[in-house]
Design a protein around this motif. Structure first.
Motif, mmCIF file in Angstrom:
data_model
loop_
_atom_site.group_PDB
_atom_site.id
_atom_site.type_symbol
_atom_site.label_atom_id
_atom_site.label_comp_id
_atom_site.label_asym_id
_atom_site.label_seq_id
_atom_site.Cartn_x
_atom_site.Cartn_y
_atom_site.Cartn_z
ATOM 1 N N ILE B 414 0.935 -1.308 -0.172
ATOM 2 C CA ILE B 414 0.024 0.248 0.065
ATOM 3 C C ILE B 414 1.101 1.217 0.146
ATOM 4 C CG2 ILE B 414 -0.210 0.207 2.214
ATOM 5 C CD1 ILE B 414 -3.335 0.211 1.130
ATOM 6 N N LEU B 415 2.048 1.086 0.270
ATOM 7 C CA LEU B 415 2.993 2.213 0.471
ATOM 8 C C LEU B 415 3.127 3.030 -0.723
ATOM 9 C CD1 LEU B 415 4.142 3.561 2.771
ATOM 10 C CD2 LEU B 415 6.408 2.689 2.464
ATOM 11 N N PRO B 416 3.076 2.503 -2.074
ATOM 12 C CA PRO B 416 3.196 3.507 -3.076
ATOM 13 C C PRO B 416 2.248 4.499 -3.348
ATOM 14 C CG PRO B 416 3.644 1.380 -3.865
ATOM 15 C CD PRO B 416 3.258 1.133 -2.483
ATOM 16 N N GLU B 417 0.958 4.220 -2.721
ATOM 17 C CA GLU B 417 -0.095 5.189 -2.514
ATOM 18 C C GLU B 417 0.098 6.336 -1.619
ATOM 19 O OE1 GLU B 417 -3.397 1.756 -3.371
ATOM 20 O OE2 GLU B 417 -3.760 3.415 -2.020
ATOM 21 N N VAL B 418 0.901 6.098 -0.729
ATOM 22 C CA VAL B 418 1.114 6.916 0.537
ATOM 23 C C VAL B 418 2.013 8.125 0.419
ATOM 24 C CG1 VAL B 418 1.860 6.995 2.945
ATOM 25 C CG2 VAL B 418 0.449 5.077 2.255
ATOM 26 N N SER B 419 1.663 9.579 0.790
ATOM 27 C CA SER B 419 2.199 10.522 0.613
ATOM 28 C C SER B 419 2.999 10.974 2.072
ATOM 29 C CB SER B 419 1.639 11.831 0.130
ATOM 30 O OG SER B 419 0.466 11.966 1.151
ATOM 31 N N LYS B 420 2.435 10.657 3.321
ATOM 32 C CA LYS B 420 3.153 10.896 4.401
ATOM 33 C C LYS B 420 2.966 9.727 5.449
ATOM 34 C CE LYS B 420 3.155 15.860 4.175
ATOM 35 N NZ LYS B 420 2.397 15.934 3.051
#
Lengths: 355, 543
Positions: B414-420
Motif C-alpha cells: 500500500i505504500l506506493p499510494e502514501v504521501s506521508k
C-alpha cells in the motif's frame, strides 16, 4: 481401440483437476503444496500425451497448449501449473528435434549470428510424424516426474552447507521446503529458529509447532516485531510461491518487509525454491500480480457498521525485488539472483513464454 | 555555633558508624533536612534520595523516640543562630539557615566528595565545587557534569535473583507506617508466567489472567482503592496508550491527595512522598511504568517536597491538586493543540496519510486537520495481537474521514499510494531513538525504502534521558497467550507450554533509529530527531 471411452475418461480427469485447482487456491494457504500441484499437472500432461489423439508433434503441442491455458485460467496465481506445461512443451520440442536428427546444440544456441542467418528456420511446423515420438516424450515426462519427487530432498541435502551451530535463523509463514531444510540441518546442528507468524492466516504457527516437534528451539513472533528482533538474526531463510524471471520473488505477505529488514542489518537472505517454481513472468505490479482474498480475514464482520465505510485490503502475495536476495537454493544447487534468467532459458523455450 | 558543632560531632560519628556507606552522610536533625533539600535541589538522582529515605524510615521505626528527643535539643540551637522560623524540615530553610548550615554543609560536602571520588574519579572536582556553592536551587550547570551513578531499574533485571530478593524486601518494607507485620498488609510480588525466550530473560513476563490484585486482601489497607482500580485497568489493558495512562495516573494521585491526611508529628511534604512509594511499586508490578508516567511522578514528587512547611494541610492539598491539573493542561492538552497547529502545516490537500496503531495525539491531529477543511484520506495500519488500529479506525470513521485498513504485512503493497507517514511515540530517548509501539520501526524502515517522509509527533514531557540502541535491553513483554489464535477450528499453539522447544514472544515496544525519522513535531516546534538532548537540557534549565 476404445477411443471414446478413453477420451471421456481423459476429459473427466481434466475437469476434475480444473475444479480442484479452482477450489484449492482460496488463499488460506495452499491446501496442497506447490510440489503436489506440479506433480499432478505433470501426471495429467503425461496422460494427455498417452491418451489423446495426435499425429505429429505440432498437434500434441497444440493440445497441451490448449489444456494448459484452461488450467492456468482456473487458478492464475498457481504458477507451477503453467511452469509444468512449459516444461513439457520444451520436452516435446527436444524430442522432436532429436528424432529429426538435428543436434540439440544448434537449436538452443541463441547467438546473434544465428538470429541473423536463420531468420526463417525457426519456423518449424513440427508436422513430421515420428512413431517413436510418443514413447520418447512419455519417457522424458517420467524423468521429469522423478526429478520433481526428489526436489525437496535435493534441497535439504544442502542444508548443512549453509547452517552452522548456534545460529539464529528467521523465517516467515509456512514453507514445506524450508521446513525440510531446517529439519535436515537440525539432525546434526543445534540452532534457534524465529518464525514470524504471517498474519492474517498465521501459517507461522503451524510451522513453529512442526519445527518444535523436531526438537528445534523455536520462537513465534508477531509480524510487527520482525525489525525489532532482526538485529539478533544471523540468516533469513524463506520459501516462496514463485521465482520471477528477473530474480525477484512473489512470496507470501510480509516477505518484502522481512527482506528490507534483513538488508538493513546486512543479514543474508536465502530463498529455498525448487526449479519448478521458476516462472518466465516479469513482475508487473498491476492487475495480474496481486491476489486478494476476502477482507474479513483482516476486519471481521463482527466489526459492524464501519465495514461499509472503510476500504479493507488483504493481499496474499508480496513482491521482493532481486536486490534484496542473497542466494537461491534449488534442487540443482545454489545460484545468485542474477543467474536466474540463464536457468530459465535452459528450462523453457522462449516461444512458450506466452502460452 | 561552637556549641552546636560540638553537639553535632559526636552525633555524626555515631550515625556514620551505623550507616556504613553514607553517600551523603545522613545524620539527624536539620542537617539531614538540609541535606535532603540540597540533594533534591541539586537534582540528584532519585536513588540517593530514595536510599536516604529508606534509611530514614528504618531509623524511624527502630528509634523513633530517640530521634524525637534528639531533635528537640538540636532544633533549638538551630533556631537560635538562624532567624529560621521553623524546627521542622523545610524546603526553604536552606536559604535562611545558610550561615550555620554552611559549616555542616562543608563537612558533609567534603565527605560526600570523598565518597564520590571513590566511585567516579574524573568529574569530582567540578561536582564538589558545585555542591558547595549551590545550597539553593540552582542545579543546571552541574547536572550534566556530575557523575550519573544510576541504579539499573529493577524491571530489566528479572534474571538476577539478588535483585528479585531485594525487590521483595522493598515491597515488604513499603508498608504504611503504623501497619506493621501484624496486619500482613504488604504489596504482593507478581510472579512471571510461562517460559521466557532466552534473549529476553532479563525482562518480566506476566499473565493477564493473574492480575496482582488477586493477591491483595479485601479491603486493601495498604493501597488506596483508586490506585488498585488503576492498577487493574493497566494490567488488563483497559487504560492503554502513554497519554491515557499518565492522565489516569495523575487523576488517581489527585484522589489520593484529596483523601490524604497528615498523621501527627509528620510533615506533609515528606510523608506524602512516602505514602506514594508503595502505590508506585504496586503500579509498576501491574504494568511497568512508561517514560511519561515516570516524568509525571518525578514532577509530583518535586512539587510535594517543595511545599513550604508553614502551609496548612488544606492549602497544601489544594495547591498540589492545582499543580497536577496545571501539569495535565500544559503538558498534555495544550501541547496537543500546539502540535496539531504545527502538523496541519504539513498536511496538504490530496494527501494520503498512513498511521499506525492508535495514538491519541495523531488521531487528534487528523481530526483537527479535518476541521480546518483539509482534504486527505487515511490508511490505518494495524498489527496482531493488540489490534489497536481498529480503535483508531472507529474514531476516524466516526468523524467522517475516509479510511483504508490493512495489516502491517501489507504495508509494502500500500505504500506506493502514501504521501506521508504520521507516527506517535511512547518516548523519545536522549540519543535520538524513538521508542514506540512494536512495528513502528518496521513501518519507518519500509517508508524510507519507498522514500515516503516519516513524521513523529511527541509531546516534550515524554522525552527521557535514557539511551538505548536496540529493542532488547529494555522492553516490555506482554502476555504470550495473546499470540494464540483459533482459525478454522484449529488452534496450533494451544499447548505451547508443554512443548519444551517452543516459545512465544509478545513484545510491546521497539526503538526506531533516527535516520528513519525525518521530523519530530513537538510542542516546542519541529525538530530533527537528534535534537532531543538539546530539548532536555533546555527543559532542565527552565525548571
Amino acid at each position: 481401440m476404445p477411443g471414446p471411452d478413453k477420451e471421456t475418461d481423459l476429459t473427466e480427469r481434466i475437469e476434475a483437476f480444473l475444479s480442484d485447482l479452482k477450489r484449492g487456491g482460496s488463499g488460506t494457504g495452499p491446501l496442497r503444496g506447490s510440489a503436489e500441484t506440479a506433480r499432478e499437472t505433470t501426471a495429467l500432461l503425461r496422460r494427455i500425451t498417452a491418451q489423446a489423439r495426435w499425429s505429429s508433434a505440432g498437434d500434441l503441442m497444440e493440445i497441451i497448449r490448449k489444456e494448459g491455458r484452461r488450467m492456468i485460467a482456473a487458478q492464475p496465481s498457481e504458477t507451477t501449473v503453467g511452469n509444468m506445461v512449459r516444461r513439457v512443451l520444451k520436452i516435446i520440442r527436444e524430442e522432436y528435434a532429436r528424432s529429426r536428427g538435428s543436434s540439440e546444440e544448434t537449436d538452443q544456441q541463441e547467438s546473434l549470428h544465428k538470429l541473423l542467418t536463420s531468420g526463417g528456420l525457426s519456423e518449424e511446423n513440427f508436422r513430421q510424424h515420428f512413431s517413436a515420438l510418443k514413447a520418447n516424450v512419455i519417457e522424458a515426462i517420467n524423468e521429469l516426474l522423478t526429478e520433481l519427487e526428489g526436489t525437496t530432498d535435493n534441497i535439504s541435502m544442502q542444508a548443512l552447507e549453509h547452517i552452522h551451530s548456534n545460529e539464529v535463523i528467521m523465517t516467515i509463514g509456512r514453507s514445506r521446503t524450508v521446513e525440510a531444510f531446517l529439519k535436515d540441518a537440525a539432525r546434526k546442528r543445534k540452532f534457534h529458529v524465529i518464525v514470524a507468524e504471517c498474519a492474517p492466516f498465521c501459517q507461522g504457527h503451524e510451522m513453529a509447532t512442526s519445527l518444535s516437534r523436531a526438537e528445534i528451539e523455536t520462537t513465534v513472533i508477531a509480524d510487527a516485531a520482525i525489525f525489532a528482533v532482526m538485529s539478533r538474526v544471523n540468516k533469513v531463510i524463506i520459501g516462496t510461491q514463485t521465482v520471477l524471471a528477473n530474480g525477484g520473488l512473489r512470496a507470501v505477505n510480509g516477505t518484502h518487509t522481512l527482506a528490507l529488514a534483513a538488508k538493513h542489518h546486512s543479514t543474508p537472505l536465502i530463498v529455498c525454491a525448487p526449479m519448478f517454481k521458476l516462472s518466465p513472468q516479469f513482475p508487473n505490479e498491476e492487475d495480474t500480480f496481486h491476489k486478494f482474498v476476502s477482507p474479513h480475514e483482516v476486519l471481521p464482520f463482527t466489526e459492524g457498521e464501519i465495514l461499509s465505510k472503510v476500504n479493507v485490503h488483504c493481499p496474499v502475495f508480496d513482491y521482493v525485488p532481486p536486490e534484496l536476495i542473497t542466494l537461491f537454493i534449488s534442487n540443482i544447487g545454489g545460484h545468485a539472483p542474477s543467474y536466474i534468467y540463464r536457468l530459465m532459458s535452459e528450462l523453457y523455450h522462449p516461444e512458450d513464454h506466452e502460452l | 555555633m561552637w556549641i552546636f558543632a560540638a553537639l553535632v560531632f559526636p552525633a555524626q560519628r555515631k550515625w556514620s558508624s551505623i550507616v556504613n556507606m553514607a553517600d551523603s552522610g545522613v545524620t539527624d536533625g536539620p542537617e539531614k533536612k538540609n541535606d535532603i533539600e540540597r540533594a533534591k535541589n541539586e537534582g540528584k538522582d532519585l536513588s540517593k534520595e530514595e536510599k536516604q529515605r529508606l534509611r530514614k524510615e528504618k531509623k524511624h521505626q527502630k528509634k523513633s523516640k530517640e530521634k524525637k528527643d534528639e531533635k528537640a535539643p538540636q532544633e533549638t540551637p538551630s533556631a537560635v543562630p538562624a532567624p529560621a522560623p521553623l524546627p521542622v524540615p523545610a524546603s526553604e530553610s536552606p536559604v535562611p539557615a545558610d550561615k550555620p548550615a554552611k559549616s555542616k554543609a562543608e563537612l558533609k560536602a567534603e565527605r560526600r566528595a570523598r565518597q564520590e571520588a571513590e566511585r567516579a574519579s574524573k568529574q569530582n572536582k567540578k561536582g564538589e565545587v558545585g555542591q558547595q556553592v549551590a545550597t539553593g536551587k540552582t542545579k543546571a550547570p552541574q547536572s550534566e557534569l556530575q557523575p550519573v551513578v544510576k541504579r539499573l531499574p529493577e524491571h530489566i533485571q528479572a534474571d538476577n535473583p539478588d535483585v528479585l530478593k531485594k525487590l521483595a524486601k522493598k515491597l515488604e518494607r513499603q508498608q504504611t507506617p503504623g501497619y506493621n507485620a501484624t496486619t500482613k498488609a504488604k504489596i504482593p510480588l507478581r510472579s512471571d508466567y510461562g517460559r521466557k525466550v532466552s534473549l529476553f530473560s532479563h525482562l518480566h513476563q506476566y499473565s493477564r489472567k493473574a492480575p496482582l490484585t488477586q493477591q491483595l486482601s479485601i479491603p486493601s489497607t495498604v493501597i488506596h482503592p483508586a490506585i488498585v482500580r488503576l492498577g487493574l485497568q493497566y494490567s488488563h489493558g483497559i487504560v492503554a496508550g502513554s497519554n491515557a495512562r499518565s492522565v489516569a495516573l495523575l487523576h488517581a494521585f489527585k484522589q489520593v491527595i484529596r483523601d490524604y491526611s497528615t498523621p501527627p508529628n509528620e510533615e506533609l511534604s515528606r510523608d506524602l512522598v512516602n505514602k506514594l512509594k508503595p502505590y508506585i511499586s504496586f503500579l509498576n508490578q501491574c504494568r511497568p511504568l512508561s517514560a511519561s508516567m515516570g516524568n509525571a511522578i518525578k514532577y509530583i514528587k518535586k512539587e510535594i517536597s517543595n511545599i513550604p512547611s508553614h502551609c496548612k494541610e488544606e492549602e497544601a492539598k489544594s495547591k498540589l491538586v492545582n499543580c497536577i491539573e496545571c501539569y495535565i493542561n500544559e503538558k498534555i492538552i495544550l501541547a496537543a493543540k500546539a502540535i496539531a497547529k504545527y502538523s496541519i502545516e504539513k498536511i496538504s490537500d490530496g494527501d494520503v496519510i498512513l498511521i499506525y496503531g492508535c495514538s491519541s495525539l495523531v488521531n487528534h491531529i487528523l481530526c483537527e486537520a479535518l476541521e480546518k477543511r483539509r482534504k486527505f484520506r487515511v490508511i490505518v495500519v494495524d498489527s496482531r495481537p493488540r489490534l489497536e488500529g481498529r480503535e483508531a479506525l472507529r474514531r476516524l470513521v466516526q468523524r467522517g474521514i475516509s479510511c483504508t485498513y490493512v495489516l502491517i504485512s501489507a504495508v509494502p503493497y500500500i505504500l506506493p499510494e502514501v504521501s506521508k507517514v504520521f507516527l506517535g511515540a511512547h518516548a523519545l530517548l536522549a540519543n535520538g531513538y524513538v521508542m514506540s509501539r512494536v512495528g513502528t520501526s518496521q513501518i519507518a524502515l519500509v517508508a524510507k525504502a519507498f522514500n515516503v517522509p516519516v513524521l513523529v509527533c511527541c509531546e516534550t514531557y515524554k522525552f527521557c534521558e535514557r539511551v538505548q540502541t536496540d529493542s532488547f535491553v529494555s522492553n516490555e513483554l506482554d502476555d504470550p497467550d495473546d499470540l494464540i489464535v483459533t482459525r478454522k477450528g484449529k488452534t496450533h499453539l494451544e499447548d505451547w507450554q508443554q512443548v519444551d522447544s517452543l516459545g512465544l514472544l509478545n513484545l510491546v515496544y521497539d526503538v526506531t533509529p533516527p535516520d528513519f525519522v525525518d521530523l519530530v513535531i513537538t510542542d516546542l516546534g519541529m525538530i530533527p530527531c537528534t535534537s532531543v538532548p538539546v530539548v532536555l537540557r533546555v527543559k532542565s534549565v527552565d525548571q
